[in-house]
Design a protein around this motif. Structure first.
Motif: not given
Ligand code: MRU
Length: 365
Positions: A272-282
């Motif tokens: 189960f992988y989550v795809c995200l750019p750094g801009s989505t990390i709080d």
């Protein structure tokens, strides 16, 4: 990505040089229509009503909306008002605050006369960077899919389950969860995508399916409750989802129902992988429980939108008028249920240490 033969992004400056064009996602998959935004208020309405949606696109729209506001008034009071108005549109996707902080922080140091042009340059940078980051997420996800394909030894396509729309429509281009899918498909890896319909607004059935069909990727739309059963049957090799906000601690907030998919994936040994750019990390939050969860209009649950057999757009009620409905729009998947994050900087192990290690510059604030 292409619509027919034409390459589109989801947002771009209008031909008049002072407005913004977006794809109106409330009309898809039935109509492809461009909506012109002339004011910050137009941009806020587009975000709130979900004509534009998806964490990265919400951030880019807020940045372009700030440009629209600065064209009318660019003094300090207008800056504060623009930031507040945009921040109030949707509470969960952190890219909104990220983009506004970036634009506000840069413009603050400039004279009002310089602010409109600078705002456009920043909005353009945010959009270009998002497209590039999503492309890179796809590159790293492609490696993962290639490995899975090899492990299957030619035994059918790689079956990927995705939830909601973390596709190119949710970003500026490419998508997060769909970028690996498009790049693997283009590289000739046989794929099949299980598309969760994603009640109540059906972003999977309406948007992800429309995107995949447009790109020729084999896919099947399923009801939200089918994923666990398909995993038990060995029909899912990989789950790829997006996220609206991932905490420093690695907890993942995404469209309601994501958590149940992660639980089923863990029980069935499905990555189960989550795809995200750094801009989505709080980076200001550690615990997923501290993320504000948007409560949307119960009317999205009581009524379903679609096209009738003649193609006319319509809404129909699916429950008794006297029955109340609740509509929490997101849930939180704890980091312990996540196999890893596919980011623009590579595939990162789940949890705080690896995230901080991959993004030391952002983590430092
Ligand atoms: O309510 P929405 O449609 O804006 O929710 C979107 C999602 O949950 C996406 O999965 C998320 O924003 C990631 S988008 C790349």
């Amino acid at each position: 990505m292409k619509v027919g033969d034409v390459h589109y992004r989801t947002i771009w400056p209008g031909a008049d040089g002072c407005s913004v064009d977006v794809i109106d996602q409330t009309l898809l998959p039935h109509r492809f229509q461009i909506r012109n935004l002339r004011t910050l208020d137009d941009a806020c309405v587009a975000i709130r009503d979900m004509a534009v949606r998806g964490a990265p696109l919400i951030g880019a729209t807020a940045a372009y909306g700030f440009w629209l506001a600065m064209q009318r008034s660019a003094d300090d009071a207008a800056m504060v008002a623009a930031r507040e108005a945009a921040l109030a549109t949707r509470p969960t996707a952190v890219n909104l605050r990220w983009a506004l902080d970036r634009v506000y922080g840069a413009l603050e140091t400039l004279a009002p006369a310089e602010r409109p042009d600078a705002a456009l340059a920043l909005a353009t940078d945010i959009a270009d960077e998002d497209a590039a980051n999503c492309h890179d997420i796809g590159r790293h996800g492609l490696d993962l899919i290639t490995t899975l394909h090899r492990q299957k030894g030619g035994d059918g396509p790689v079956n990927i389950l995705t939830h909601c729309n973390a596709g190119w429509l949710a970003t500026v281009d490419w998508g997060t969860a769909t970028s690996p899918i498009y790049q693997a498909h283009d590289a000739g890896i046989p794929l099949h995508v299980w598309v969760d319909e994603t009640r109540p607004r059906n972003q999977g059935a309406g948007l992800t399916a429309w995107e995949l069909a447009g790109h020729g990727v084999p896919h099947t739309v399923i009801v939200d409750n089918a994923g666990g059963h398909l995993m038990q049957q060995g029909k899912v090799d990989l789950c790829l989802v997006g996220t609206d906000r991932t905490t420093r601690g690695g907890d993942v907030c995404n469209k309601i129902g994501t958590y149940l998919k992660a639980l089923a994936a863990r029980d069935n040994g499905v990555p189960f992988y989550v795809c995200l750019p750094g801009s989505t990390i709080d980076w200001t939050l550690v615990e997923g429980g501290d993320i504000p969860i948007e409560e949307r209009d119960p009317g999205e649950v009581t009524m379903v939108s679609g096209a009738d057999e003649r193609g006319a757009l319509t809404r129909v009620r699916v429950m008794p008028p006297q029955s109340p409905a609740a509509n929490p729009a997101f849930d939180v998947t704890p980091a312990r249920l996540v196999s890893g994050y596919i980011t623009e900087r590579g595939v990162v192990a789940a949890g705080r240490e690896a995230l901080e290690g991959a993004f030391p510059d952002l983590a430092a604030g």
